[in-house]
Design an enzyme around this catalytic site. Structure first.
Site, PDB file in Angstrom:
ATOM      1  N   HIS A 160       0.813  -1.226   0.000  1.00 10.07           N
ATOM      2  CA  HIS A 160       0.000   0.000   0.000  1.00 10.07           C
ATOM      3  C   HIS A 160       0.845   1.274   0.000  1.00 10.07           C
ATOM      4  O   HIS A 160       0.331   2.354  -0.280  1.00 10.07           O
ATOM      5  CB  HIS A 160      -0.943   0.025   1.204  1.00 10.07           C
ATOM      6  CG  HIS A 160      -1.971  -1.057   1.187  1.00 10.07           C
ATOM      7  ND1 HIS A 160      -2.904  -1.175   0.176  1.00 10.07           N
ATOM      8  CD2 HIS A 160      -2.217  -2.084   2.041  1.00 10.07           C
ATOM      9  CE1 HIS A 160      -3.672  -2.228   0.424  1.00 10.07           C
ATOM     10  NE2 HIS A 160      -3.277  -2.797   1.541  1.00 10.07           N
ATOM     11  N   ASP A 196      -2.355 -10.521  -2.485  1.00 14.98           N
ATOM     12  CA  ASP A 196      -2.962 -10.075  -1.226  1.00 14.98           C
ATOM     13  C   ASP A 196      -4.447  -9.770  -1.453  1.00 14.98           C
ATOM     14  O   ASP A 196      -4.844  -9.391  -2.555  1.00 14.98           O
ATOM     15  CB  ASP A 196      -2.219  -8.827  -0.736  1.00 14.98           C
ATOM     16  CG  ASP A 196      -2.650  -8.353   0.641  1.00 14.98           C
ATOM     17  OD1 ASP A 196      -1.934  -8.670   1.606  1.00 14.98           O
ATOM     18  OD2 ASP A 196      -3.697  -7.675   0.758  1.00 14.98           O
ATOM     19  N   HIS A 198      -6.083  -7.291  -0.534  1.00 13.95           N
ATOM     20  CA  HIS A 198      -6.303  -5.871  -0.828  1.00 13.95           C
ATOM     21  C   HIS A 198      -5.526  -5.452  -2.080  1.00 13.95           C
ATOM     22  O   HIS A 198      -4.432  -5.963  -2.346  1.00 13.95           O
ATOM     23  CB  HIS A 198      -5.852  -5.021   0.352  1.00 13.95           C
ATOM     24  CG  HIS A 198      -6.504  -5.378   1.655  1.00 13.95           C
ATOM     25  ND1 HIS A 198      -5.925  -6.262   2.548  1.00 13.95           N
ATOM     26  CD2 HIS A 198      -7.679  -5.005   2.183  1.00 13.95           C
ATOM     27  CE1 HIS A 198      -6.722  -6.399   3.597  1.00 13.95           C
ATOM     28  NE2 HIS A 198      -7.795  -5.649   3.405  1.00 13.95           N
ATOM     29  N   TYR A 324      -4.014 -12.037   8.491  1.00 12.92           N
ATOM     30  CA  TYR A 324      -4.257 -11.601   9.867  1.00 12.92           C
ATOM     31  C   TYR A 324      -4.843 -12.670  10.764  1.00 12.92           C
ATOM     32  O   TYR A 324      -5.073 -12.426  11.946  1.00 12.92           O
ATOM     33  CB  TYR A 324      -5.119 -10.323   9.833  1.00 12.92           C
ATOM     34  CG  TYR A 324      -4.434  -9.320   8.925  1.00 12.92           C
ATOM     35  CD1 TYR A 324      -3.272  -8.680   9.336  1.00 12.92           C
ATOM     36  CD2 TYR A 324      -4.857  -9.131   7.601  1.00 12.92           C
ATOM     37  CE1 TYR A 324      -2.571  -7.842   8.477  1.00 12.92           C
ATOM     38  CE2 TYR A 324      -4.168  -8.296   6.735  1.00 12.92           C
ATOM     39  CZ  TYR A 324      -3.022  -7.658   7.184  1.00 12.92           C
ATOM     40  OH  TYR A 324      -2.318  -6.852   6.333  1.00 12.92           O
TER      41      TYR A 324
HETATM   42  C1  SP5 Z   1      -1.049  -5.239   3.867  1.00 14.84           C
HETATM   43  C2  SP5 Z   1      -2.521  -5.280   4.106  1.00 14.84           C
HETATM   44  O1  SP5 Z   1      -3.134  -6.331   4.012  1.00 14.84           O
HETATM   45  N1  SP5 Z   1      -3.112  -4.147   4.483  1.00 14.84           N
HETATM   46  C3  SP5 Z   1      -4.516  -4.096   4.711  1.00 14.84           C
HETATM   47  C4  SP5 Z   1      -4.927  -2.818   5.327  1.00 14.84           C
HETATM   48  C5  SP5 Z   1      -6.405  -2.812   5.621  1.00 14.84           C
HETATM   49  N2  SP5 Z   1      -6.735  -1.880   6.618  1.00 14.84           N
HETATM   50  C6  SP5 Z   1      -8.106  -1.504   6.760  1.00 14.84           C
HETATM   51  C7  SP5 Z   1      -8.901  -2.676   7.165  1.00 14.84           C
HETATM   52  C8  SP5 Z   1     -10.270  -2.312   7.583  1.00 14.84           C
HETATM   53  C9  SP5 Z   1     -10.882  -3.578   8.064  1.00 14.84           C
HETATM   54  N3  SP5 Z   1     -12.039  -3.411   8.830  1.00 14.84           N
HETATM   55  C10 SP5 Z   1     -12.471  -4.698   9.278  1.00 14.84           C
HETATM   56  C11 SP5 Z   1     -13.456  -4.598  10.334  1.00 14.84           C
HETATM   57  C12 SP5 Z   1     -13.301  -5.787  11.237  1.00 14.84           C
HETATM   58  N4  SP5 Z   1     -13.772  -5.455  12.528  1.00 14.84           N
HETATM   59 ZN    ZN Z   2      -4.118  -7.240   2.556  1.00 13.59          ZN
END
Ligand code: SP5
Ligand code: ZN
Length: 346
Positions: A160, A196, A198, A324
């Site tokens: 990112h 990934d 994302h 995660y």
């Molecule tokens: C490297 C990578 O995988 N970065 C991902 C960053 C995502 N960050 C924002 C995620 C928002 C997720 N919200 C989930 C709600 C669960 N309670």
């Molecule tokens: Zn990711």
């Protein structure tokens, strides 16, 4: 396969806070991620340390002002009266604002050089990010020296991170650093395949107008998922880079049949465009039990992925990105690496 693993202390000293659904929580991108993966992969592999990060290389990927910001942000934050436990933005420049005026205060810099409230800076962030980038650099060097495939256990992740902005748990773009190192070492065209969950908005931006790096990403549709404002299918590159970006956005609930069909379209390009090296941005947040993601890949699917990537037959640097579900992280990463190894030796 050589696996590059950084100093555990250095990585562990990066532990950011994250604004998640209006709650400030310890980041999903937690320190124990690296330890878990290291434990799983060093069962079969002798870990190698990274070398010193080449600052000239870093400067070819990232903006000098941004790097200076990352280096000084924590110290600047310490000067702030009433500061909280992590350096975090609360104001970002909106569309009509004066983004051409260099920011002076730390609060302004955090907004200017960042794009998301899922991401913050703590005491160990700069050292950990540099250490992760050094692993990507070393893994690339070792492939240039003749290794067929290497893995860099980068934490924090990188895809990112843009030329001049952090976000999405990323500060330095490890995959871009590996790819740039490959080019500098003689590659004619590098393919970055980003699996990934994302979209890797940073990697895409860094190479968007270039034809020496092909960037392909399979990810959750930005209509519903972070980073929301990049990763749409019609983003195909600009200028010299037209045709050298491919995005495969997929809906929540996607399983391996649909996912791997998208992967095949990316790998077709890798061959058609004549790429001679492969960098894989390996996130395993596509796993069915990932706590912040909504694809449905299984551990067995990750094994299939490893073998498929090996079959591409290119010198390969695998760089760790997200994932995660800490309980299954080690086994999922090992599934990719072990089948890659077996398929390539065979
Ligand atoms: C490297 C990578 O995988 N970065 C991902 C960053 C995502 N960050 C924002 C995620 C928002 C997720 N919200 C989930 C709600 C669960 N309670
Ligand atoms: Zn990711």
């Amino acid at each position: 396969m050589h696996v590059f693993v950084g100093d555990a202390e250095t990585s562990a000293r990066h532990h950011a806070l994250e604004l998640d659904a209006a709650r400030l929580i310890p980041s999903w991108e937690s320190p124990n991620r690296a330890a878990t993966i290291a434990a799983a992969i060093t069962e079969n592999h002798q870990p190698l340390a990274g070398g010193d990060l080449d600052d000239e290389l870093l400067g070819r990927v990232h903006d000098a002002g941004y790097l200076e910001f990352l280096r000084t942000a924590w110290d600047d934050w310490q000067q702030l009266p009433g500061r909280g436990p992590a350096a975090m933005a609360a104001c970002w420049p909106a569309r009509w604002m004066a983004t051409d005026r260099p920011p002076v205060s730390i609060d302004a810099k955090l907004g200017y050089y960042g794009f998301g409230a899922d991401c913050s800076i703590t005491a160990g962030t700069w050292a950990a990010a540099r250490s992760a980038a050094a692993l990507a650099q070393s893994a690339a060097d070792d492939v240039l020296a003749g290794a067929t495939v290497n893995f860099a256990l980068c934490r924090p992740p990188g895809h990112h991170a843009t030329i001049d902005q952090f976000g999405g748990y990323c500060y330095l773009n490890n995959a871009a650093i590996a790819a740039q190192r490959c080019l500098d070492g003689g590659s004619g065209r590098v393919a970055i395949v980003d699996v990934d969950y994302h979209h890797g908005n940073g990697t895409q931006q860094i190479f968007y107008e270039r034809s020496d790096v092909y960037y392909a990403s399979i990810h959750a549709d930005p209509v519903t998922d972070f980073p929301y404002f990049a990763g749409f299918a019609d983003e195909r590159g600009r200028g010299d880079g037209v045709g050298y970006t491919r995005n495969e956005p997929l809906p929540a609930g996607t399983g391996f049949a649909t996912w791997s069909a998208a992967l095949e379209r990316c790998l077709d390009d890798v061959v058609t465009l004549g790429c001679d090296m492969l960098v894989m941005s390996l996130g395993v947040d596509t796993f069915v039990d990932d706590p912040i993601s909504q694809f449905r890949l299984t551990t067995g699917d990750f094994a299939t992925l490893g073998a498929r990537l090996a079959a591409v037959g290119l010198p390969t640097v695998i760089v760790m990105e997200g994932g995660y579900d800490v309980d299954d992280l080690g086994v999922n990463v090992a599934a990719v690496l072990d089948t890659f190894d077996i398929a390539r030796v065979a």
